[in-house]
Design a protein around this motif. Structure first.
Motif, PDB file in Angstrom:
ATOM      1  N   MET A 130       3.153  45.675   9.439  1.00  0.00           N
ATOM      2  CA  MET A 130       1.975  45.519   8.585  1.00  0.00           C
ATOM      3  C   MET A 130       0.781  46.320   9.100  1.00  0.00           C
ATOM      4  O   MET A 130       0.082  46.980   8.326  1.00  0.00           O
ATOM      5  CB  MET A 130       1.614  44.040   8.461  1.00  0.00           C
ATOM      6  CG  MET A 130       2.665  43.216   7.738  1.00  0.00           C
ATOM      7  SD  MET A 130       2.240  41.460   7.657  1.00  0.00           S
ATOM      8  CE  MET A 130       3.697  40.806   6.817  1.00  0.00           C
ATOM      9  N   VAL A 131       0.548  46.268  10.411  1.00  0.00           N
ATOM     10  CA  VAL A 131      -0.569  47.025  10.976  1.00  0.00           C
ATOM     11  C   VAL A 131      -0.329  48.522  10.819  1.00  0.00           C
ATOM     12  O   VAL A 131      -1.259  49.283  10.519  1.00  0.00           O
ATOM     13  CB  VAL A 131      -0.780  46.658  12.459  1.00  0.00           C
ATOM     14  CG1 VAL A 131      -1.727  47.646  13.138  1.00  0.00           C
ATOM     15  CG2 VAL A 131      -1.336  45.247  12.572  1.00  0.00           C
ATOM     16  N   THR A 187      -2.343  38.211   5.686  1.00  0.00           N
ATOM     17  CA  THR A 187      -1.457  38.128   6.842  1.00  0.00           C
ATOM     18  C   THR A 187      -1.860  39.071   7.969  1.00  0.00           C
ATOM     19  O   THR A 187      -1.534  38.829   9.136  1.00  0.00           O
ATOM     20  CB  THR A 187      -0.013  38.441   6.430  1.00  0.00           C
ATOM     21  OG1 THR A 187       0.019  39.747   5.822  1.00  0.00           O
ATOM     22  CG2 THR A 187       0.498  37.412   5.435  1.00  0.00           C
ATOM     23  N   ALA A 188      -2.548  40.173   7.633  1.00  0.00           N
ATOM     24  CA  ALA A 188      -2.998  41.146   8.635  1.00  0.00           C
ATOM     25  C   ALA A 188      -4.213  41.868   8.069  1.00  0.00           C
ATOM     26  O   ALA A 188      -4.415  41.907   6.847  1.00  0.00           O
ATOM     27  CB  ALA A 188      -1.886  42.136   8.974  1.00  0.00           C
ATOM     28  N   LYS A 189      -4.998  42.460   8.952  1.00  0.00           N
ATOM     29  CA  LYS A 189      -6.212  43.114   8.467  1.00  0.00           C
ATOM     30  C   LYS A 189      -6.739  44.119   9.487  1.00  0.00           C
ATOM     31  O   LYS A 189      -6.357  44.112  10.663  1.00  0.00           O
ATOM     32  CB  LYS A 189      -7.309  42.086   8.207  1.00  0.00           C
ATOM     33  CG  LYS A 189      -7.879  41.462   9.469  1.00  0.00           C
ATOM     34  CD  LYS A 189      -8.968  40.462   9.184  1.00  0.00           C
ATOM     35  CE  LYS A 189      -9.565  39.911  10.486  1.00  0.00           C
ATOM     36  NZ  LYS A 189     -10.474  40.854  11.142  1.00  0.00           N
ATOM     37  N   TYR A 247      -3.677  43.012   4.447  1.00  0.00           N
ATOM     38  CA  TYR A 247      -2.284  43.033   4.004  1.00  0.00           C
ATOM     39  C   TYR A 247      -1.991  41.620   3.503  1.00  0.00           C
ATOM     40  O   TYR A 247      -2.091  40.650   4.259  1.00  0.00           O
ATOM     41  CB  TYR A 247      -1.366  43.415   5.157  1.00  0.00           C
ATOM     42  CG  TYR A 247       0.053  43.775   4.742  1.00  0.00           C
ATOM     43  CD1 TYR A 247       0.485  45.091   4.742  1.00  0.00           C
ATOM     44  CD2 TYR A 247       0.972  42.794   4.348  1.00  0.00           C
ATOM     45  CE1 TYR A 247       1.773  45.439   4.365  1.00  0.00           C
ATOM     46  CE2 TYR A 247       2.262  43.122   3.967  1.00  0.00           C
ATOM     47  CZ  TYR A 247       2.655  44.444   3.975  1.00  0.00           C
ATOM     48  OH  TYR A 247       3.928  44.774   3.599  1.00  0.00           O
ATOM     49  N   THR A 276      -3.116  40.293  13.193  1.00  0.00           N
ATOM     50  CA  THR A 276      -2.021  39.771  12.373  1.00  0.00           C
ATOM     51  C   THR A 276      -1.721  38.342  12.814  1.00  0.00           C
ATOM     52  O   THR A 276      -1.715  38.045  14.015  1.00  0.00           O
ATOM     53  CB  THR A 276      -0.738  40.614  12.558  1.00  0.00           C
ATOM     54  OG1 THR A 276      -1.035  41.993  12.381  1.00  0.00           O
ATOM     55  CG2 THR A 276       0.340  40.200  11.563  1.00  0.00           C
ATOM     56  N   TRP A 277      -1.469  37.459  11.866  1.00  0.00           N
ATOM     57  CA  TRP A 277      -1.020  36.119  12.239  1.00  0.00           C
ATOM     58  C   TRP A 277       0.342  36.230  12.936  1.00  0.00           C
ATOM     59  O   TRP A 277       1.185  37.032  12.522  1.00  0.00           O
ATOM     60  CB  TRP A 277      -0.910  35.225  11.009  1.00  0.00           C
ATOM     61  CG  TRP A 277      -2.224  34.816  10.415  1.00  0.00           C
ATOM     62  CD1 TRP A 277      -2.768  35.231   9.248  1.00  0.00           C
ATOM     63  CD2 TRP A 277      -3.171  33.884  10.979  1.00  0.00           C
ATOM     64  NE1 TRP A 277      -3.989  34.639   9.032  1.00  0.00           N
ATOM     65  CE2 TRP A 277      -4.258  33.803  10.085  1.00  0.00           C
ATOM     66  CE3 TRP A 277      -3.205  33.119  12.154  1.00  0.00           C
ATOM     67  CZ2 TRP A 277      -5.366  32.986  10.316  1.00  0.00           C
ATOM     68  CZ3 TRP A 277      -4.304  32.311  12.388  1.00  0.00           C
ATOM     69  CH2 TRP A 277      -5.370  32.237  11.480  1.00  0.00           C
ATOM     70  N   TYR A 298       3.733  36.735  11.261  1.00  0.00           N
ATOM     71  CA  TYR A 298       3.967  37.948  10.458  1.00  0.00           C
ATOM     72  C   TYR A 298       4.022  39.208  11.323  1.00  0.00           C
ATOM     73  O   TYR A 298       4.125  40.309  10.784  1.00  0.00           O
ATOM     74  CB  TYR A 298       2.861  38.093   9.407  1.00  0.00           C
ATOM     75  CG  TYR A 298       2.900  37.025   8.340  1.00  0.00           C
ATOM     76  CD1 TYR A 298       3.791  37.109   7.273  1.00  0.00           C
ATOM     77  CD2 TYR A 298       2.045  35.925   8.419  1.00  0.00           C
ATOM     78  CE1 TYR A 298       3.834  36.124   6.296  1.00  0.00           C
ATOM     79  CE2 TYR A 298       2.082  34.922   7.443  1.00  0.00           C
ATOM     80  CZ  TYR A 298       2.974  35.036   6.388  1.00  0.00           C
ATOM     81  OH  TYR A 298       3.016  34.050   5.421  1.00  0.00           O
ATOM     82  N   ARG A 299       3.945  39.060  12.643  1.00  0.00           N
ATOM     83  CA  ARG A 299       3.926  40.233  13.508  1.00  0.00           C
ATOM     84  C   ARG A 299       5.296  40.907  13.574  1.00  0.00           C
ATOM     85  O   ARG A 299       6.312  40.324  13.275  1.00  0.00           O
ATOM     86  CB  ARG A 299       3.448  39.843  14.919  1.00  0.00           C
ATOM     87  CG  ARG A 299       1.968  39.506  14.960  1.00  0.00           C
ATOM     88  CD  ARG A 299       1.497  39.015  16.314  1.00  0.00           C
ATOM     89  NE  ARG A 299       0.095  38.559  16.230  1.00  0.00           N
ATOM     90  CZ  ARG A 299      -0.509  37.822  17.135  1.00  0.00           C
ATOM     91  NH1 ARG A 299       0.163  37.433  18.207  1.00  0.00           N
ATOM     92  NH2 ARG A 299      -1.773  37.468  16.976  1.00  0.00           N
TER      93      ARG A 299
END
Length: 397
Positions: free
Chosen positions: A90-91, A54-56, A47, A81-82, A85-86
């Protein structure tokens, strides 16, 4: 501006940095280079916000066994996620993308190791495995005898020697992973130290192995695989013969393991641990491949599945058993307006369906706790149709 896409090769260091931060480990420069060499960036979905990762999450292309059948399995790993950005969803968006990707890739089931079970349950994953963890003092190790003519042979860590034995063992369970050369060499052997010993019976057949390490008076058994009771006893005798140099043995075993009953004193530490979660990705394709118990009923089974995150699974499926013994089913997703009378339908969520068809829970219990709705007759029919096997997974990803 944000986007979801797979990574490029040059973005792998950024992905590794996020993994090391999120999962609190460190890789040397050499280890990072090695990891990058065998990691496929196209399996990692990121993401991105204004070009920054920022997320993956990673979708590994694996295979697993269910009722002796080989299924394509999407192994979800490295979800991170960093912190800044949580809690921005995003997840969640990555998981929804992963469902679509796994369906397109023909992966009908997915496994993951949840950091929090309730989080992944929201997206359709459900617990599917428990295992036992033993801590056995040296004076309580089994007192078995090895049959005459059998032997223990120390071998080098070569996957070609072990994999044929492992596969025969793994086929007995639901949920074990198929291992290839890359998995054995890059993940299995690389992450564990120790010795491999093969059990050879009086006929010269290799029927088991133990991979273990002795350190600080503890024998840690990474894996003990045996194809029959003779081999189990022979391997445990071998471990017990280390008693002068160890104070205890640590090992994990399937949830139905009977070792405590076999030893002279079963009063040692035994812990039951809930492990991985599973999810059926494509109900129709999964059920078509699934091997049922032999069926005599000619009436079809109707399953109403609710899956708010995968509309292709949401609806009513007809299972009509065919072929020799009725072990396979013709599966049709019914169109709107085609549904039978409600009294002929069993209803449940995708999580419940997964727990049932992985053989982790039985239909009768799921009906009792109101996670499976339908008549008692239909519940009984469904339970009889699903083979019962122990769920187990000896690996981690």
């Amino acid at each position: 501006m944000s986007e979801i896409r797979t990574l490029e090769q040059q973005e792998l260091p950024e992905s590794l940095a996020l993994s090391q931060f999120a999962f609190q480990y460190e890789l040397s420069a050499e280890e990072q280079e090695d990891r990058s060499n065998w990691t496929d960036p196209k399996q990692i979905w990121g993401y991105f916000v204004q070009g920054k990762l920022t997320a993956k999450l990673q979708i590994n292309q694996f295979h697993t066994w269910l009722n002796g059948q080989r299924f394509a399995m999407g192994g979800i790993a490295g979800v991170a996620t960093w912190p800044e950005y949580r809690r921005n969803g995003m997840v969640a968006k990555l998981l929804l993308q992963a469902l679509k990707v796994m369906k397109e890739q023909g992966q009908t089931v997915s496994f993951l190791s949840p950091f929090k079970f309730e989080f992944y349950r929201k997206y359709g994953w459900e617990t599917y495995i428990d295992y036992l963890k033993y801590e056995i003092p040296a004076d309580k190790l089994p007192k078995f005898h090895a049959p005459e003519g059998s032997s223990i042979v120390r071998v080098t860590r070569e996957w070609e020697l072990l994999n044929p034995i492992y596969e025969q063992y793994a086929l007995q369970f639901n949920g074990m992973m198929e291992r290839d050369a890359s998995w054995w060499n890059n993940r299995y052997f690389k992450n564990k130290k120790g010795t491999v010993a093969l059990y050879v019976n009086a006929k010269g057949e290799r029927t088991g192995y133990v991979f273990y390490q002795v350190k600080e008076y503890t024998a840690t058994i990474h894996e003990m695989v045996f194809l029959d009771e003779e081999t189990r006893r022979g391997l445990w005798k071998f471990i017990a013969d280390h008693d002068s140099m160890i104070s205890k043995v640590e090992v994990k075993a399937p949830a139905d393991d009977q070792l405590p009953f076999l030893v002279h004193d079963p009063k040692f530490k035994q812990e039951k641990i809930t492990y991985f979660s599973a999810r059926i990705i494509d109900v129709e394709a999964f059920l078509r491949q699934y091997r049922f118990e032999s069926r005599k009923e000619v009436e079809p089974i109707y399953l109403r599945i609710s899956d708010p995150h995968a509309d292709w699974n949401d609806g009513i499926f007809q299972l009509q058993f065919t072929g020799s013994g009725g072990e396979k089913a013709e599966v049709i997703k019914l169109a709107e307006g085609e549904q039978p009378a409600d009294e002929r339908i069993l209803s449940c969520s995708i999580q419940t369906l997964t727990a049932l068809f992985m053989s982790y829970q039985k239909a009768g219990f799921m009906a009792k706790i109101e996670r499976l709705q339908g008549s008692q007759e239909l519940v009984t029919q469904l339970e009889a149709a699903i083979p019962q096997r122990t769920t187990y997974l000896a690996d981690f990803f």
